[in-house]
Design a protein around this motif. Structure first.
Motif, PDB file in Angstrom:
ATOM      1  N   GLU A   1      39.195  74.299  52.816  1.00 43.86           N
ATOM      2  CA  GLU A   1      38.825  74.341  54.238  1.00 43.86           C
ATOM      3  C   GLU A   1      37.322  74.156  54.362  1.00 43.86           C
ATOM      4  O   GLU A   1      36.552  74.823  53.682  1.00 43.86           O
ATOM      5  CB  GLU A   1      39.241  75.668  54.871  1.00 43.86           C
ATOM      6  CG  GLU A   1      38.910  75.753  56.346  1.00 43.86           C
ATOM      7  CD  GLU A   1      39.439  77.021  56.991  1.00 43.86           C
ATOM      8  OE1 GLU A   1      38.828  77.491  57.966  1.00 43.86           O
ATOM      9  OE2 GLU A   1      40.470  77.545  56.518  1.00 43.86           O
ATOM     10  N   ILE A   2      36.922  73.225  55.220  1.00 42.03           N
ATOM     11  CA  ILE A   2      35.506  72.943  55.465  1.00 42.03           C
ATOM     12  C   ILE A   2      35.225  73.262  56.922  1.00 42.03           C
ATOM     13  O   ILE A   2      35.867  72.706  57.823  1.00 42.03           O
ATOM     14  CB  ILE A   2      35.180  71.462  55.169  1.00 42.03           C
ATOM     15  CG1 ILE A   2      35.565  71.105  53.731  1.00 42.03           C
ATOM     16  CG2 ILE A   2      33.702  71.187  55.408  1.00 42.03           C
ATOM     17  CD1 ILE A   2      35.535  69.617  53.442  1.00 42.03           C
ATOM     18  N   ARG A   3      34.249  74.137  57.171  1.00 44.65           N
ATOM     19  CA  ARG A   3      33.918  74.535  58.544  1.00 44.65           C
ATOM     20  C   ARG A   3      32.414  74.458  58.782  1.00 44.65           C
ATOM     21  O   ARG A   3      31.622  74.892  57.957  1.00 44.65           O
ATOM     22  CB  ARG A   3      34.385  75.972  58.828  1.00 44.65           C
ATOM     23  CG  ARG A   3      35.874  76.117  59.050  1.00 44.65           C
ATOM     24  CD  ARG A   3      36.253  77.540  59.452  1.00 44.65           C
ATOM     25  NE  ARG A   3      37.650  77.622  59.813  1.00 44.65           N
ATOM     26  CZ  ARG A   3      38.129  77.440  61.042  1.00 44.65           C
ATOM     27  NH1 ARG A   3      37.282  77.162  62.029  1.00 44.65           N
ATOM     28  NH2 ARG A   3      39.422  77.531  61.288  1.00 44.65           N
ATOM     29  N   GLY A   4      32.050  73.903  59.934  1.00 43.15           N
ATOM     30  CA  GLY A   4      30.655  73.918  60.359  1.00 43.15           C
ATOM     31  C   GLY A   4      29.691  73.332  59.361  1.00 43.15           C
ATOM     32  O   GLY A   4      28.585  73.845  59.186  1.00 43.15           O
ATOM     33  N   SER A   5      30.081  72.232  58.714  1.00 46.80           N
ATOM     34  CA  SER A   5      29.260  71.676  57.645  1.00 46.80           C
ATOM     35  C   SER A   5      28.950  70.199  57.880  1.00 46.80           C
ATOM     36  O   SER A   5      29.624  69.521  58.655  1.00 46.80           O
ATOM     37  CB  SER A   5      29.966  71.852  56.295  1.00 46.80           C
ATOM     38  OG  SER A   5      30.109  73.234  55.983  1.00 46.80           O
TER      39      SER A   5
ATOM     40  N   THR B   1      39.399  70.205  57.856  1.00 42.56           N
ATOM     41  CA  THR B   1      37.988  70.099  58.231  1.00 42.56           C
ATOM     42  C   THR B   1      37.859  70.409  59.712  1.00 42.56           C
ATOM     43  O   THR B   1      38.522  69.777  60.546  1.00 42.56           O
ATOM     44  CB  THR B   1      37.440  68.689  57.932  1.00 42.56           C
ATOM     45  OG1 THR B   1      37.756  68.349  56.585  1.00 42.56           O
ATOM     46  CG2 THR B   1      35.936  68.642  58.115  1.00 42.56           C
ATOM     47  N   VAL B   2      37.017  71.388  60.041  1.00 46.00           N
ATOM     48  CA  VAL B   2      36.883  71.860  61.415  1.00 46.00           C
ATOM     49  C   VAL B   2      35.410  71.898  61.808  1.00 46.00           C
ATOM     50  O   VAL B   2      34.574  72.428  61.063  1.00 46.00           O
ATOM     51  CB  VAL B   2      37.506  73.266  61.580  1.00 46.00           C
ATOM     52  CG1 VAL B   2      37.360  73.744  63.019  1.00 46.00           C
ATOM     53  CG2 VAL B   2      38.964  73.263  61.159  1.00 46.00           C
ATOM     54  N   HIS B   3      35.097  71.329  62.963  1.00 48.04           N
ATOM     55  CA  HIS B   3      33.751  71.396  63.545  1.00 48.04           C
ATOM     56  C   HIS B   3      32.685  70.974  62.530  1.00 48.04           C
ATOM     57  O   HIS B   3      31.675  71.635  62.336  1.00 48.04           O
ATOM     58  CB  HIS B   3      33.483  72.803  64.063  1.00 48.04           C
ATOM     59  CG  HIS B   3      32.272  72.884  64.949  1.00 48.04           C
ATOM     60  ND1 HIS B   3      32.105  72.098  66.061  1.00 48.04           N
ATOM     61  CD2 HIS B   3      31.151  73.655  64.870  1.00 48.04           C
ATOM     62  CE1 HIS B   3      30.940  72.379  66.624  1.00 48.04           C
ATOM     63  NE2 HIS B   3      30.343  73.314  65.921  1.00 48.04           N
ATOM     64  N   SER B   4      32.948  69.849  61.877  1.00 46.83           N
ATOM     65  CA  SER B   4      32.029  69.345  60.858  1.00 46.83           C
ATOM     66  C   SER B   4      31.750  67.865  61.099  1.00 46.83           C
ATOM     67  O   SER B   4      32.412  67.220  61.910  1.00 46.83           O
ATOM     68  CB  SER B   4      32.617  69.551  59.453  1.00 46.83           C
ATOM     69  OG  SER B   4      32.768  70.937  59.170  1.00 46.83           O
ATOM     70  N   THR B   5      30.775  67.338  60.354  1.00 49.78           N
ATOM     71  CA  THR B   5      30.397  65.931  60.492  1.00 49.78           C
ATOM     72  C   THR B   5      30.463  65.246  59.139  1.00 49.78           C
ATOM     73  O   THR B   5      29.963  65.767  58.142  1.00 49.78           O
ATOM     74  CB  THR B   5      28.967  65.802  61.054  1.00 49.78           C
ATOM     75  OG1 THR B   5      28.923  66.376  62.361  1.00 49.78           O
ATOM     76  CG2 THR B   5      28.545  64.351  61.140  1.00 49.78           C
ATOM     77  N   SER B   6      31.109  64.072  59.125  1.00 56.66           N
ATOM     78  CA  SER B   6      31.105  63.218  57.943  1.00 56.66           C
ATOM     79  C   SER B   6      30.551  61.867  58.371  1.00 56.66           C
ATOM     80  O   SER B   6      31.233  61.096  59.055  1.00 56.66           O
ATOM     81  CB  SER B   6      32.526  63.064  57.380  1.00 56.66           C
ATOM     82  OG  SER B   6      32.505  62.312  56.182  1.00 56.66           O
ATOM     83  N   SER B   7      29.299  61.605  57.993  1.00 56.70           N
ATOM     84  CA  SER B   7      28.637  60.419  58.538  1.00 56.70           C
ATOM     85  C   SER B   7      27.756  59.740  57.494  1.00 56.70           C
ATOM     86  O   SER B   7      27.289  60.368  56.534  1.00 56.70           O
ATOM     87  CB  SER B   7      27.780  60.803  59.742  1.00 56.70           C
ATOM     88  OG  SER B   7      26.667  61.589  59.346  1.00 56.70           O
TER      89      SER B   7
END
Length: 331
Positions: free
Chosen positions: A235-239, A263-269
């Motif tokens: 689980e990935i959060r706020g990252s 993945t919740v509330h995160s950015t992959s960019s």
């Protein structure tokens, strides 16, 4: 007769004195200390601290704690028991070349519970000397917590990784408020690689962290090499997972374990290859309230992998956006 008794008493007191002085020297303390000006010949007490983590750990009881008095470079260490290294209030450096930084291995017992906090691990991957291999390598134990730390520049050509979580038993991982930058090399290694071995399995949580500019994959959960058994959960959060060779990957080849990454509330960019990948029919990514943009491919499925959206993600501005497998109702 009196002379003989006197000599016996004298010998007895001498022996008692020897025992009294030997016991404290051989005992392990529940709390030990390291200092930039310490000495590993010391007992690692507050007033006589050790110089390195390796020097201190042998004098620290299982379940105990190592604290840093002041700034210093405290060196690589292998941990084989439950322990906490807590250095949030000062600069606690671990600088290595051509080796691993911190290794956790309790020999397959699967009982060690380890916390690392307030550390600065440097692998010298952008210098002319040999690069560090893995910043933190978890081989065997019950759990690992890494918090309030920086792990950077572990760029070994084959295994360069910020955090390598490869348990041979059932184990848990928490990464909280950690910057993992400049690790991995090309397509090898990565920022955080979760890949159990043998009959191992994992439950991992990554929160409030920054996974930036790593080779390989920013956050990878893989069941490659495993047989059927307990699923792997991450689980990935706020990252923030950005500017890596690849973003978030879930890989589960046919006939292996299920892999579920949420993945919740995160950015992959700004990742070169993809923002989010599901590879294999037993692999799935579930995404909610995420931003996926400016990647080579935004979301990518391979070999029947699942990409499940809760309908509130922002997927835009990628060279190829890709599509979700389905949209799930929000609970």
């Amino acid at each position: 007769m009196k002379s003989s008794i006197k000599l016996l008493y004298t010998a007895g007191f001498a022996l008692a004195g020897t025992v009294a002085f030997a016991s404290p020297a051989s005992a392990q303390a529940t709390r030990t200390w390291v200092s930039g000006t310490g000495d590993d010949a010391n007992p690692c007490s507050r007033t006589a601290p050790c110089k390195t983590f390796a020097g201190s750990i042998s004098k620290t009881a299982a379940g105990g704690e190592i604290n840093c008095i002041d700034a210093g470079g405290f060196g690589a260490v292998t941990i084989n028991k439950s322990i906490t290294i807590l250095c949030d209030e000062t600069e606690a450096g671990v600088l290595v070349s051509g080796t691993n930084g911190i290794v956790i291995n309790d020999g397959g017992a699967g009982t060690a519970q380890v916390t690392l906090s307030g550390l600065d691990l440097e692998g010298l991957g952008f210098t002319t000397s040999g690069s560090g291999i893995r910043g933190v390598w978890f081989i065997s134990g019950a759990s690992l917590v890494v918090r309030n730390s920086t792990i950077r520049n572990f760029r070994d050509a084959t295994n360069g990784t910020g955090i390598a979580f490869t348990p041979s038993t059932t184990a848990k991982l928490l990464v909280d408020n950690v910057s993992v930058t400049g690790n991995g090399n090309g397509t090898a290694g990565g920022g955080i690689v979760i890949q159990p071995t043998g009959s191992g399995s994992s439950k991992a949580t990554i929160t409030n962290s920054r996974i930036f500019n790593n080779g390989g994959t920013g956050v990878l959960t893989s069941a490659v090499g495993l047989t059927a058994g307990t699923a792997l959960y991450t689980e990935i959060r706020g990252s923030e997972i950005s500017n890596n060779n690849a973003g978030v990957g879930a890989i589960s080849p046919p006939s292996t374990r299920s892999v579920m990454v949420t993945t919740v509330h995160s950015t992959s960019s700004q990742n070169t290859l993809y923002g989010v990948l599901s590879n294999g029919s037993s692999a799935q990514n579930r995404l909610s309230d995420d931003v996926i943009n400016i990647n080579g491919t935004g979301v990518q499925s391979a070999a029947g992998g699942f990409l499940l959206s809760y309908g509130d993600n922002l997927l835009f501005g990628n060279t190829t956006d890709g599509t979700f497998s389905s949209t799930l109702p929000k609970q």
